[in-house]
Design a protein around this motif. Structure first.
Motif, PDB file in Angstrom:
ATOM      1  N   VAL A 166       0.495  -1.481   0.009  1.00 44.99           N
ATOM      2  CA  VAL A 166       0.085   0.162  -0.113  1.00 44.99           C
ATOM      3  C   VAL A 166       0.729   1.134   0.027  1.00 44.99           C
ATOM      4  CG1 VAL A 166      -1.727   0.947   1.332  1.00 44.99           C
ATOM      5  CG2 VAL A 166      -1.614  -1.338   0.957  1.00 44.99           C
ATOM      6  N   SER A 167       0.456   2.862  -1.362  1.00 39.59           N
ATOM      7  CA  SER A 167       1.262   3.694  -0.901  1.00 39.59           C
ATOM      8  C   SER A 167       0.231   4.515  -0.926  1.00 39.59           C
ATOM      9  CB  SER A 167       2.369   3.724  -1.898  1.00 39.59           C
ATOM     10  OG  SER A 167       1.324   3.266  -3.041  1.00 39.59           O
ATOM     11  N   VAL A 168       0.549   5.966  -0.449  1.00 33.23           N
ATOM     12  CA  VAL A 168      -0.454   7.238  -1.012  1.00 33.23           C
ATOM     13  C   VAL A 168       0.141   7.282  -1.740  1.00 33.23           C
ATOM     14  CG1 VAL A 168      -0.934   9.322   0.304  1.00 33.23           C
ATOM     15  CG2 VAL A 168      -0.658   7.070   1.851  1.00 33.23           C
ATOM     16  N   ALA A 169      -0.754   7.992  -2.818  1.00 33.84           N
ATOM     17  CA  ALA A 169      -0.662   8.518  -4.117  1.00 33.84           C
ATOM     18  C   ALA A 169      -0.207   9.901  -3.842  1.00 33.84           C
ATOM     19  CB  ALA A 169      -2.008   9.045  -4.956  1.00 33.84           C
ATOM     20  N   LYS A 170       0.536  10.261  -5.228  1.00 28.06           N
ATOM     21  CA  LYS A 170       1.279  11.259  -4.841  1.00 28.06           C
ATOM     22  C   LYS A 170       0.289  13.119  -5.812  1.00 28.06           C
ATOM     23  CE  LYS A 170       6.060   9.876  -5.685  1.00 28.06           C
ATOM     24  NZ  LYS A 170       6.571   9.351  -7.573  1.00 28.06           N
ATOM     25  N   LYS A 171       0.130  13.954  -4.818  1.00 31.41           N
ATOM     26  CA  LYS A 171      -0.354  15.017  -5.190  1.00 31.41           C
ATOM     27  C   LYS A 171      -0.040  15.858  -6.646  1.00 31.41           C
ATOM     28  CE  LYS A 171      -3.806  18.450  -3.468  1.00 31.41           C
ATOM     29  NZ  LYS A 171      -3.467  19.640  -2.557  1.00 31.41           N
ATOM     30  N   ARG A 172      -1.056  15.567  -7.790  1.00 31.62           N
ATOM     31  CA  ARG A 172      -0.615  16.124  -8.442  1.00 31.62           C
ATOM     32  C   ARG A 172      -1.144  17.564  -9.025  1.00 31.62           C
ATOM     33  NH1 ARG A 172      -0.315  10.303 -11.402  1.00 31.62           N
ATOM     34  NH2 ARG A 172       1.772   9.723 -10.279  1.00 31.62           N
ATOM     35  N   ASP A 173      -0.927  18.143  -9.982  1.00 29.33           N
ATOM     36  CA  ASP A 173      -0.800  19.137 -10.264  1.00 29.33           C
ATOM     37  C   ASP A 173      -2.845  19.012 -11.517  1.00 29.33           C
ATOM     38  OD1 ASP A 173      -0.220  21.483  -8.718  1.00 29.33           O
ATOM     39  OD2 ASP A 173       0.252  22.430 -10.501  1.00 29.33           O
ATOM     40  N   ARG A 174      -1.906  19.106 -12.538  1.00 26.39           N
ATOM     41  CA  ARG A 174      -2.316  18.310 -13.668  1.00 26.39           C
ATOM     42  C   ARG A 174      -2.302  17.432 -14.705  1.00 26.39           C
ATOM     43  NH1 ARG A 174      -3.936  23.931 -16.905  1.00 26.39           N
ATOM     44  NH2 ARG A 174      -6.420  23.457 -15.875  1.00 26.39           N
ATOM     45  N   SER A 175      -2.855  16.833 -15.117  1.00 25.98           N
ATOM     46  CA  SER A 175      -2.211  15.897 -16.106  1.00 25.98           C
ATOM     47  C   SER A 175      -1.841  16.257 -17.410  1.00 25.98           C
ATOM     48  CB  SER A 175      -3.539  14.621 -16.231  1.00 25.98           C
ATOM     49  OG  SER A 175      -4.716  14.417 -16.770  1.00 25.98           O
ATOM     50  N   ALA A 176      -0.958  14.991 -17.306  1.00 24.37           N
ATOM     51  CA  ALA A 176      -0.745  15.803 -19.044  1.00 24.37           C
ATOM     52  C   ALA A 176      -1.517  15.616 -20.241  1.00 24.37           C
ATOM     53  CB  ALA A 176       0.775  14.612 -19.201  1.00 24.37           C
ATOM     54  N   LEU A 177      -1.860  14.652 -19.956  1.00 29.39           N
ATOM     55  CA  LEU A 177      -3.801  14.977 -20.912  1.00 29.39           C
ATOM     56  C   LEU A 177      -3.993  16.212 -21.191  1.00 29.39           C
ATOM     57  CD1 LEU A 177      -4.780  12.842 -22.800  1.00 29.39           C
ATOM     58  CD2 LEU A 177      -6.347  12.642 -21.121  1.00 29.39           C
ATOM     59  N   LYS A 178      -4.996  16.324 -19.878  1.00 33.47           N
ATOM     60  CA  LYS A 178      -5.175  17.950 -19.687  1.00 33.47           C
ATOM     61  C   LYS A 178      -4.457  18.880 -20.323  1.00 33.47           C
ATOM     62  CE  LYS A 178      -8.254  20.700 -17.293  1.00 33.47           C
ATOM     63  NZ  LYS A 178     -10.142  20.684 -18.389  1.00 33.47           N
ATOM     64  N   LYS A 179      -3.435  18.716 -19.576  1.00 30.85           N
ATOM     65  CA  LYS A 179      -1.926  19.910 -20.330  1.00 30.85           C
ATOM     66  C   LYS A 179      -2.169  19.626 -22.104  1.00 30.85           C
ATOM     67  CE  LYS A 179       1.189  20.940 -17.813  1.00 30.85           C
ATOM     68  NZ  LYS A 179       2.781  20.308 -16.983  1.00 30.85           N
ATOM     69  N   GLY A 180      -2.178  19.288 -22.753  1.00 29.64           N
ATOM     70  CA  GLY A 180      -2.431  18.449 -24.119  1.00 29.64           C
ATOM     71  C   GLY A 180      -3.450  19.045 -24.248  1.00 29.64           C
ATOM     72  N   SER A 181      -4.480  19.088 -23.641  1.00 31.08           N
ATOM     73  CA  SER A 181      -5.663  19.200 -24.786  1.00 31.08           C
ATOM     74  C   SER A 181      -6.092  21.084 -24.483  1.00 31.08           C
ATOM     75  CB  SER A 181      -7.111  18.657 -23.813  1.00 31.08           C
ATOM     76  OG  SER A 181      -7.181  19.127 -22.332  1.00 31.08           O
ATOM     77  N   LEU A 182      -4.891  21.252 -23.338  1.00 36.31           N
ATOM     78  CA  LEU A 182      -5.625  22.860 -23.476  1.00 36.31           C
ATOM     79  C   LEU A 182      -4.614  23.152 -24.314  1.00 36.31           C
ATOM     80  CD1 LEU A 182      -4.732  23.616 -19.564  1.00 36.31           C
ATOM     81  CD2 LEU A 182      -6.905  24.256 -21.096  1.00 36.31           C
ATOM     82  N   GLN A 183      -3.097  23.142 -24.583  1.00 39.79           N
ATOM     83  CA  GLN A 183      -2.558  23.277 -25.516  1.00 39.79           C
ATOM     84  C   GLN A 183      -3.286  22.714 -27.437  1.00 39.79           C
ATOM     85  OE1 GLN A 183       1.494  21.036 -25.801  1.00 39.79           O
ATOM     86  NE2 GLN A 183       2.662  22.752 -25.686  1.00 39.79           N
ATOM     87  N   ARG A 184      -3.732  21.955 -27.234  1.00 40.80           N
ATOM     88  CA  ARG A 184      -5.072  21.929 -28.610  1.00 40.80           C
ATOM     89  C   ARG A 184      -5.443  22.537 -28.764  1.00 40.80           C
ATOM     90  NH1 ARG A 184      -8.753  18.724 -29.096  1.00 40.80           N
ATOM     91  NH2 ARG A 184      -9.290  17.521 -31.680  1.00 40.80           N
ATOM     92  N   ARG A 185      -6.410  23.001 -27.980  1.00 45.06           N
ATOM     93  CA  ARG A 185      -7.115  23.854 -27.691  1.00 45.06           C
ATOM     94  C   ARG A 185      -6.962  25.031 -28.413  1.00 45.06           C
ATOM     95  NH1 ARG A 185     -10.323  26.055 -22.752  1.00 45.06           N
ATOM     96  NH2 ARG A 185     -10.102  23.899 -21.985  1.00 45.06           N
ATOM     97  N   ARG A 186      -5.718  25.284 -27.948  1.00 45.70           N
ATOM     98  CA  ARG A 186      -5.341  26.925 -28.009  1.00 45.70           C
ATOM     99  C   ARG A 186      -4.831  26.968 -29.082  1.00 45.70           C
ATOM    100  NH1 ARG A 186      -1.056  26.830 -24.366  1.00 45.70           N
ATOM    101  NH2 ARG A 186      -2.292  26.911 -22.628  1.00 45.70           N
TER     102      ARG A 186
END
Ligand SMILES: [Zn+2]
Length: 105
Positions: free
Chosen positions: A22-42
């Motif tokens: 068992v391990s605790v998940a790291k807190k992440r900012d924003r996934s790479a997919l989300k970042k990529g989709s934002l870039q694509r939208r732009r």
């Protein structure tokens, strides 16, 4: 709340019960997919001008009144299979003030 470091759990890859760490998940900012989709939208020219044209929801509230309403949090645990090293996510979370992963005696 104390959580054992190793538990027997069903592994979907092995298709049987195996030992998981068992391990605790790291807190992440924003996934790479989300970042990529934002870039694509732009690139497509949809994220220009005022407003977001209903493309994304508003951010989290930052009012001081909203802080600390709940005294407990849900833990985000990950279970890693010892035999095939496949990581799995917990299905249902539970609330506790504090989580502590301890090795079983
Ligand atoms: Zn496995």
């Amino acid at each position: 709340m104390k959580i054992p470091k190793k538990v027997n759990r069903f592994c979907r890859k092995c298709k049987k019960h195996t030992e998981h760490t068992v391990s605790v998940a790291k807190k992440r900012d924003r996934s790479a997919l989300k970042k990529g989709s934002l870039q694509r939208r732009r690139l497509r020219g949809l994220e220009r001008g005022a407003g977001n044209k209903g493309k994304s929801s508003r951010g989290a509230l930052s009012s001081w009144k909203m802080y600390g309403k709940k005294g407990s949090k849900k833990g985000d645990f990950r279970y890693k299979c010892e035999t095939c090293n496949k990581m799995s996510v917990q299905r249902k979370g539970f609330r506790a003030k504090k989580f502590e992963i301890v090795a079983k005696e």
